[in-house]
Motif scaffolding. Structure first.
Motif, PDB file in Angstrom:
ATOM      1  N   LEU A 158       0.828  -1.207   0.000  1.00 17.24           N
ATOM      2  CA  LEU A 158       0.000   0.000   0.000  1.00 17.24           C
ATOM      3  C   LEU A 158       0.864   1.260   0.000  1.00 17.24           C
ATOM      4  O   LEU A 158       0.521   2.252  -0.653  1.00 17.24           O
ATOM      5  CB  LEU A 158      -0.949   0.002   1.200  1.00 17.24           C
ATOM      6  CG  LEU A 158      -2.141  -0.951   1.080  1.00 17.24           C
ATOM      7  CD1 LEU A 158      -2.933  -0.983   2.378  1.00 17.24           C
ATOM      8  CD2 LEU A 158      -3.036  -0.563  -0.071  1.00 17.24           C
ATOM      9  N   ALA A 159       1.983   1.215   0.711  1.00 13.95           N
ATOM     10  CA  ALA A 159       2.878   2.372   0.705  1.00 13.95           C
ATOM     11  C   ALA A 159       3.464   2.584  -0.691  1.00 13.95           C
ATOM     12  O   ALA A 159       3.564   3.722  -1.160  1.00 13.95           O
ATOM     13  CB  ALA A 159       3.990   2.174   1.725  1.00 13.95           C
ATOM     14  N   ASP A 160       3.832   1.488  -1.362  1.00 16.51           N
ATOM     15  CA  ASP A 160       4.335   1.593  -2.737  1.00 16.51           C
ATOM     16  C   ASP A 160       3.254   2.127  -3.668  1.00 16.51           C
ATOM     17  O   ASP A 160       3.522   2.957  -4.537  1.00 16.51           O
ATOM     18  CB  ASP A 160       4.830   0.224  -3.241  1.00 16.51           C
ATOM     19  CG  ASP A 160       6.094  -0.238  -2.524  1.00 16.51           C
ATOM     20  OD1 ASP A 160       6.764   0.622  -1.901  1.00 16.51           O
ATOM     21  OD2 ASP A 160       6.389  -1.454  -2.586  1.00 16.51           O
ATOM     22  N   LEU A 161       2.026   1.641  -3.481  1.00 12.66           N
ATOM     23  CA  LEU A 161       0.898   2.090  -4.307  1.00 12.66           C
ATOM     24  C   LEU A 161       0.662   3.589  -4.116  1.00 12.66           C
ATOM     25  O   LEU A 161       0.481   4.325  -5.090  1.00 12.66           O
ATOM     26  CB  LEU A 161      -0.352   1.295  -3.918  1.00 12.66           C
ATOM     27  CG  LEU A 161      -1.598   1.529  -4.751  1.00 12.66           C
ATOM     28  CD1 LEU A 161      -1.407   0.966  -6.148  1.00 12.66           C
ATOM     29  CD2 LEU A 161      -2.798   0.891  -4.085  1.00 12.66           C
ATOM     30  N   GLN A 162       0.704   4.037  -2.877  1.00 14.28           N
ATOM     31  CA  GLN A 162       0.486   5.460  -2.603  1.00 14.28           C
ATOM     32  C   GLN A 162       1.630   6.305  -3.163  1.00 14.28           C
ATOM     33  O   GLN A 162       1.397   7.362  -3.735  1.00 14.28           O
ATOM     34  CB  GLN A 162       0.342   5.714  -1.107  1.00 14.28           C
ATOM     35  CG  GLN A 162       0.027   7.154  -0.789  1.00 14.28           C
ATOM     36  CD  GLN A 162      -0.247   7.378   0.687  1.00 14.28           C
ATOM     37  OE1 GLN A 162      -0.117   6.478   1.506  1.00 14.28           O
ATOM     38  NE2 GLN A 162      -0.640   8.588   1.016  1.00 14.28           N
ATOM     39  N   ARG A 163       2.849   5.825  -3.025  1.00 14.33           N
ATOM     40  CA  ARG A 163       4.000   6.579  -3.527  1.00 14.33           C
ATOM     41  C   ARG A 163       3.960   6.672  -5.059  1.00 14.33           C
ATOM     42  O   ARG A 163       4.236   7.707  -5.633  1.00 14.33           O
ATOM     43  CB  ARG A 163       5.295   5.908  -3.049  1.00 14.33           C
ATOM     44  CG  ARG A 163       6.530   6.679  -3.375  1.00 14.33           C
ATOM     45  CD  ARG A 163       7.819   6.111  -2.757  1.00 14.33           C
ATOM     46  NE  ARG A 163       7.891   4.660  -2.656  1.00 14.33           N
ATOM     47  CZ  ARG A 163       7.642   3.931  -1.541  1.00 14.33           C
ATOM     48  NH1 ARG A 163       7.311   4.558  -0.430  1.00 14.33           N
ATOM     49  NH2 ARG A 163       7.750   2.625  -1.527  1.00 14.33           N
TER      50      ARG A 163
END
Length: 189
Positions: free
Chosen positions: A11-16
């Motif tokens: 999710l952090a990668d998706l948001q970034r």
């Protein structure tokens, strides 16, 4: 495999990767309201976390799915805001004028008219020109054919007479329609 893809790191990668583009897209849908756009962005990412099957979709990027979810959430939020009454803040209520009691002002107007009728025709003519027609001292003097000093003295004495018959009004005010606080000593004289 879906549990690792929907983990915190995924999710952090998706948001970034997609967050800034999605935020600008949602900012346009919310007409520049940054707070709503941020809320919709977070809600879209929550949907991604709740639907791990979206990560296993046949397309290369999650961006189209995120934009579709974000757009639908923005539409739903707008519809729900339009379906309920508009919120009114305290600042709006404080700046709204207080309703006036028209009956009270009508009674005061009648009181003033009756009191003006008791004046001599000369005093009444001066007050009518100055206070009811809004003329200056010079204009009143020309209109009535009398010196400006006479206009001043007649208006002074006419207001004094009115203040005696209308105890709630001040002879020093610039308008007959401004009431003053009547104290017990002023009404007894």
């Amino acid at each position: 495999m879906t549990t690792t893809k929907t983990g915190e790191r995924a999710l952090a990668d998706l948001q970034r990767e997609h967050g800034p583009a999605l935020f600008h897209f949602l900012l346009g849908l919310t007409f520049g309201d940054r707070q709503r756009a941020e809320d919709l962005l977070q809600e879209t990412l929550v949907h991604a976390w709740q639907h791990p099957e979206a990560f296993d979709a046949p397309y290369d990027s999650m961006r189209p799915w995120l934009f579709t979810v974000g757009r639908r959430l923005a539409i739903d939020a707008r519809r729900s805001r339009l379906a309920r009454p508009a919120e009114v803040s305290d600042a709006v209520l404080e700046s709204a004028p207080a309703p006036q009691d028209t009956a009270d002002s009508a009674v005061r107007a009648l009181d003033v008219r009756e009191a003006v009728k008791t004046l001599s025709p000369e005093h009444r003519a001066v007050l009518v020109q100055i206070y009811f027609r809004g003329m200056s001292v010079g204009e009143t003097a020309r209109e009535l054919g009398i010196p400006a000093g006479t206009v001043k003295s007649r208006s002074y004495y006419a207001l004094r007479l009115l203040s005696r018959s209308l105890p709630g009004y001040s002879s020093r005010s610039s308008s007959l329609s401004r009431p003053r606080m009547a104290d017990a000593s002023a009404t007894s004289t």
